[in-house]
Design a protein around this motif. Structure first.
Motif, PDB file in Angstrom:
ATOM      1  N   PRO A 191       0.513  -1.201  -0.093  1.00  0.00           N
ATOM      2  CA  PRO A 191       0.301  -0.012  -0.104  1.00  0.00           C
ATOM      3  C   PRO A 191       0.948   1.087  -0.071  1.00  0.00           C
ATOM      4  CG  PRO A 191      -0.124  -1.245   2.149  1.00  0.00           C
ATOM      5  CD  PRO A 191       0.543  -2.115   1.215  1.00  0.00           C
ATOM      6  N   GLU A 192       1.939   1.110   0.694  1.00  0.00           N
ATOM      7  CA  GLU A 192       3.148   2.135   0.518  1.00  0.00           C
ATOM      8  C   GLU A 192       4.480   1.439   0.611  1.00  0.00           C
ATOM      9  OE1 GLU A 192       1.836   5.814   2.988  1.00  0.00           O
ATOM     10  OE2 GLU A 192       1.917   4.396   4.373  1.00  0.00           O
ATOM     11  N   THR A 193       5.495   2.186  -0.192  1.00  0.00           N
ATOM     12  CA  THR A 193       6.716   1.407   0.012  1.00  0.00           C
ATOM     13  C   THR A 193       6.889   1.131   1.430  1.00  0.00           C
ATOM     14  OG1 THR A 193       7.621   2.754  -1.586  1.00  0.00           O
ATOM     15  CG2 THR A 193       9.308   1.468  -0.318  1.00  0.00           C
ATOM     16  N   PRO A 194       7.383  -0.312   1.880  1.00  0.00           N
ATOM     17  CA  PRO A 194       7.670  -0.824   3.188  1.00  0.00           C
ATOM     18  C   PRO A 194       8.647   0.269   3.949  1.00  0.00           C
ATOM     19  CG  PRO A 194       7.488  -2.731   1.693  1.00  0.00           C
ATOM     20  CD  PRO A 194       7.585  -1.304   1.035  1.00  0.00           C
ATOM     21  N   PRO A 195       8.580   0.525   5.117  1.00  0.00           N
ATOM     22  CA  PRO A 195       9.112   1.795   5.665  1.00  0.00           C
ATOM     23  C   PRO A 195      10.808   1.552   5.667  1.00  0.00           C
ATOM     24  CG  PRO A 195       8.087   0.634   7.367  1.00  0.00           C
ATOM     25  CD  PRO A 195       7.628   0.233   6.072  1.00  0.00           C
ATOM     26  N   GLY A 196      11.469   0.483   5.906  1.00  0.00           N
ATOM     27  CA  GLY A 196      12.763   0.089   6.018  1.00  0.00           C
ATOM     28  C   GLY A 196      13.183   0.269   4.453  1.00  0.00           C
ATOM     29  N   THR A 197      12.561  -0.088   3.570  1.00  0.00           N
ATOM     30  CA  THR A 197      12.867  -0.138   2.206  1.00  0.00           C
ATOM     31  C   THR A 197      12.983   1.401   1.761  1.00  0.00           C
ATOM     32  OG1 THR A 197      11.883  -2.187   1.739  1.00  0.00           O
ATOM     33  CG2 THR A 197      12.395  -0.891  -0.049  1.00  0.00           C
ATOM     34  N   ALA A 198      12.043   2.331   2.205  1.00  0.00           N
ATOM     35  CA  ALA A 198      12.045   3.388   1.838  1.00  0.00           C
ATOM     36  C   ALA A 198      13.389   4.447   2.435  1.00  0.00           C
ATOM     37  CB  ALA A 198      10.708   4.337   2.281  1.00  0.00           C
ATOM     38  N   LEU A 199      13.511   3.928   3.584  1.00  0.00           N
ATOM     39  CA  LEU A 199      14.765   4.422   4.279  1.00  0.00           C
ATOM     40  C   LEU A 199      15.872   4.195   3.373  1.00  0.00           C
ATOM     41  CD1 LEU A 199      15.150   4.676   8.233  1.00  0.00           C
ATOM     42  CD2 LEU A 199      17.306   3.990   6.415  1.00  0.00           C
ATOM     43  N   LEU A 200      16.157   3.018   3.041  1.00  0.00           N
ATOM     44  CA  LEU A 200      17.542   2.567   2.278  1.00  0.00           C
ATOM     45  C   LEU A 200      17.426   3.133   0.997  1.00  0.00           C
ATOM     46  CD1 LEU A 200      17.468  -1.372   3.069  1.00  0.00           C
ATOM     47  CD2 LEU A 200      18.827   0.520   3.876  1.00  0.00           C
ATOM     48  N   ILE A 201      16.528   3.508   0.432  1.00  0.00           N
ATOM     49  CA  ILE A 201      16.266   4.236  -0.767  1.00  0.00           C
ATOM     50  C   ILE A 201      16.647   5.647  -0.597  1.00  0.00           C
ATOM     51  CG2 ILE A 201      14.816   5.331  -2.555  1.00  0.00           C
ATOM     52  CD1 ILE A 201      13.094   2.625  -2.578  1.00  0.00           C
ATOM     53  N   GLY A 202      16.236   6.233   0.319  1.00  0.00           N
ATOM     54  CA  GLY A 202      16.966   7.493   0.747  1.00  0.00           C
ATOM     55  C   GLY A 202      18.361   7.648   0.954  1.00  0.00           C
ATOM     56  N   ALA A 203      19.042   6.661   1.853  1.00  0.00           N
ATOM     57  CA  ALA A 203      20.418   6.554   2.101  1.00  0.00           C
ATOM     58  C   ALA A 203      20.921   6.423   0.604  1.00  0.00           C
ATOM     59  CB  ALA A 203      20.435   5.408   3.173  1.00  0.00           C
ATOM     60  N   ALA A 204      20.334   5.560  -0.356  1.00  0.00           N
ATOM     61  CA  ALA A 204      20.999   5.273  -1.425  1.00  0.00           C
ATOM     62  C   ALA A 204      21.061   6.448  -2.387  1.00  0.00           C
ATOM     63  CB  ALA A 204      20.577   4.147  -2.071  1.00  0.00           C
ATOM     64  N   TYR A 252      11.135   9.506  -7.679  1.00  0.00           N
ATOM     65  CA  TYR A 252      12.450  10.206  -8.218  1.00  0.00           C
ATOM     66  C   TYR A 252      13.720   9.935  -7.736  1.00  0.00           C
ATOM     67  CZ  TYR A 252       8.775  12.357 -11.041  1.00  0.00           C
ATOM     68  OH  TYR A 252       7.601  12.391 -11.695  1.00  0.00           O
ATOM     69  N   ALA A 253      13.754   9.312  -6.423  1.00  0.00           N
ATOM     70  CA  ALA A 253      15.102   8.827  -5.977  1.00  0.00           C
ATOM     71  C   ALA A 253      15.648   7.519  -6.671  1.00  0.00           C
ATOM     72  CB  ALA A 253      14.907   8.407  -4.607  1.00  0.00           C
ATOM     73  N   ALA A 254      14.670   6.646  -6.997  1.00  0.00           N
ATOM     74  CA  ALA A 254      15.183   5.437  -7.973  1.00  0.00           C
ATOM     75  C   ALA A 254      15.143   6.025  -9.367  1.00  0.00           C
ATOM     76  CB  ALA A 254      13.762   4.544  -7.915  1.00  0.00           C
ATOM     77  N   GLU A 255      16.157   5.151  -9.993  1.00  0.00           N
ATOM     78  CA  GLU A 255      16.624   5.780 -11.401  1.00  0.00           C
ATOM     79  C   GLU A 255      15.644   4.972 -12.448  1.00  0.00           C
ATOM     80  OE1 GLU A 255      19.934   2.918 -13.317  1.00  0.00           O
ATOM     81  OE2 GLU A 255      20.720   3.580 -11.232  1.00  0.00           O
ATOM     82  N   THR A 256      14.924   3.892 -11.795  1.00  0.00           N
ATOM     83  CA  THR A 256      14.154   3.084 -13.000  1.00  0.00           C
ATOM     84  C   THR A 256      13.127   2.333 -12.040  1.00  0.00           C
ATOM     85  OG1 THR A 256      13.871   1.924 -14.943  1.00  0.00           O
ATOM     86  CG2 THR A 256      15.626   1.161 -13.105  1.00  0.00           C
ATOM     87  N   ARG A 257      11.929   1.801 -12.632  1.00  0.00           N
ATOM     88  CA  ARG A 257      10.835   0.940 -12.274  1.00  0.00           C
ATOM     89  C   ARG A 257      11.021  -0.241 -13.074  1.00  0.00           C
ATOM     90  NH1 ARG A 257       5.519  -0.367 -13.187  1.00  0.00           N
ATOM     91  NH2 ARG A 257       5.353   1.440 -14.841  1.00  0.00           N
TER      92      ARG A 257
END
Length: 317
Positions: free
Chosen positions: A253-266, A299-304
């Motif tokens: 339903p939303e990006t899982p919270p830890g996954t979202a945090l890792l995307i931000g760190a990346a 927009y943090a991810a380069e592609t889907r």
């Protein structure tokens, strides 16, 4: 000093709560030192060719020059945009104070250690966690209330005011020189950290197996099975920051919270990131292009990617 308030944007009461916090911080540090998304980006009236991307750029520019972040997180479904912003701040060496009025605690097993948030990664990276889980004491309200419901409202407002005041005091008294996360040098250019989603219909090992078959060295999360999930969460973050790429399943339903945090760190560390989202859904906000995830994730991810062939193509690029 520069303070960034990360909060859920999509309901009036969330924006009002963040504004009340911003006002308290501004009163002590000056209004020019506080950045409040939606308000300071003029999101309601902003006109841009690609509005969501422009908002991402404005928020990311401010994320790159912070002294501290205050993140508002409530309930078991944590806002993925806020979690992405937490990851960006932490990977940039910025301390994060997390505020929650959630009265629940969480554990990964029935008898496991209790956590403030469903994913231990949030608790692991926070410089401070402010939790005010109880309503205000009715005997301390100091006023007569005309009805049961008005009394209940007053107790909730007292709880909120206590939480906001405690957060401001915590923020002002943070250490001047927080510990910084240092990214180790990657062992090779063929390493990928794979973060699966608990919501996905795919086998949890499917993405990792695909990466191994493509010749990559793979790291996967350990925090969900470790006896000490908070300690393991920090190891997961370090492992991701040591990888050449992040492959993150953002299903749910939303990006899982830890996954979202890792995307931000990346994003903060310029690590190549692909978001796996096999079953797309879109949000439609006034004036924005359709977003297939929270715009901070999109927009943090380069592609889907939505299938194995896409994953293999991305790994080969």
């Amino acid at each position: 000093m520069s303070y960034y308030i990360a909060h859920r944007l999509f309901a009036a009461h969330d924006r009002a709560l963040a504004a009340a916090l911003a006002q308290r911080i501004a009163a002590k540090t000056g209004p020019d030192n506080v950045f409040l998304p939606f308000c300071d980006t003029d999101e309601e009236d902003l006109v841009a060719e690609i509005k969501g991307r422009r908002l991402f750029e404005l928020d990311r520019e401010r994320l790159g020059r912070l002294d501290a972040m205050i993140a508002l997180l409530h309930g078991p479904s944590l806002d993925d945009g806020v979690c992405m912003e937490i990851g960006y701040a932490v990977a940039s060496g910025v301390p994060v104070v997390v505020l929650s009025t959630d009265f629940q605690t969480y554990s990964l097993t029935e008898t496991g250690p209790h956590l403030s948030f469903p994913d231990p990664l949030i608790q692991a990276v926070a410089a401070r966690v402010v939790r005010v889980p109880r309503l205000g004491d009715p005997e301390l309200l100091g006023q007569q209330v005309p009805s049961l419901f008005e009394a209940f409202r007053a107790r909730n407002l007292a709880q909120i005011n206590t939480a906001l005041d405690t957060t401001v005091d915590t923020l002002i008294n943070l250490p001047d020189h927080p510990a910084r996360l240092v990214r180790p040098s990657p062992a090779d250019r063929s390493s990928v950290y794979v973060e699966a989603s608990p919501y996905t219909a795919w086998d949890g090992n499917h993405l990792a197996e695909t990466c191994v078959a493509a010749g990559y060295t793979v790291a996967v999360p350990q925090r969900f099975t470790a006896a000490d999930p908070v300690k393991a969460a920090l190891k997961d973050l370090t492992a991701m920051c040591s990888a050449d790429r992040l492959l993150a399943d953002v299903s749910g339903p939303e990006t899982p919270p830890g996954t979202a945090l890792l995307i931000g760190a990346a994003a903060a560390r310029s690590i190549r990131t692909a978001a796996v989202h096999p079953r797309s859904s879109f949000t439609h906000a006034h004036g924005r292009e359709p977003n297939w995830r929270n715009l901070m994730i999109q927009y943090a991810a380069e592609t889907r990617l939505d299938n194995r062939e896409d994953v293999l193509s991305w790994l080969a690029a």
